[in-house]
Design a protein around this motif. Sequence first.
Motif: not given
Length: 195
Positions: A25, A29, A118, A122-124
């Motif tokens: 993640s 990002s 951020d 939000a990353d899967h």
Amino acid sequence: ARFAMMSASMQGAMAFQKGLGCVHSLSHSLGGANPKLHHGTLNAVFLPAVVRFNASAPSIAKERRLERMAHAMGVPVGAGSAADAVADAIRAMNQRLGLPSGLAALGVDDAMYERIIDGAMADHTHKTNPRLATRDDYARMLFRMSSLLPDKFQEVARAKGFAVNPGARGMVFNADSTAMIQLFQIGTQIKNTLR
């Protein structure tokens, strides 16, 4: 041959659902914020901080994953923790391979940290980590990778009113992510003045 290729492709896709967690993640990002940065290199740079973060996850402790990993890597644990031994061994391997020593070596400055956090949130892959990370946790991981000057940083942080608890393997700051970003900015200023 087609069957073997399809099978390999499917197995690769299934591996992505296994639990890539915070390492990916953060790498997704930062790689999205600066596409010139290589995903594999970012994974290597972030991995030591994430290993230390994940050490307290119940599943990691219950299954003795870090102890087993240290054994498989041939890394003696000694008096320290398996997390520190594994993280230090990864960092040493990165150094032997000539990989960047931290975020500053990649040209990443503190102005990007909020955007990185951020994106990581939000990353899967964020929710597949063994221990769910908060914004503050990500800020602490970024700090671990920032390559700031620890002694001078502690001095300035204390002067600014932050509670600093120096540990054997780094520092723990009792601050929220916004305060952590302010500390990063202070640290960058210190580093730039000492060059």
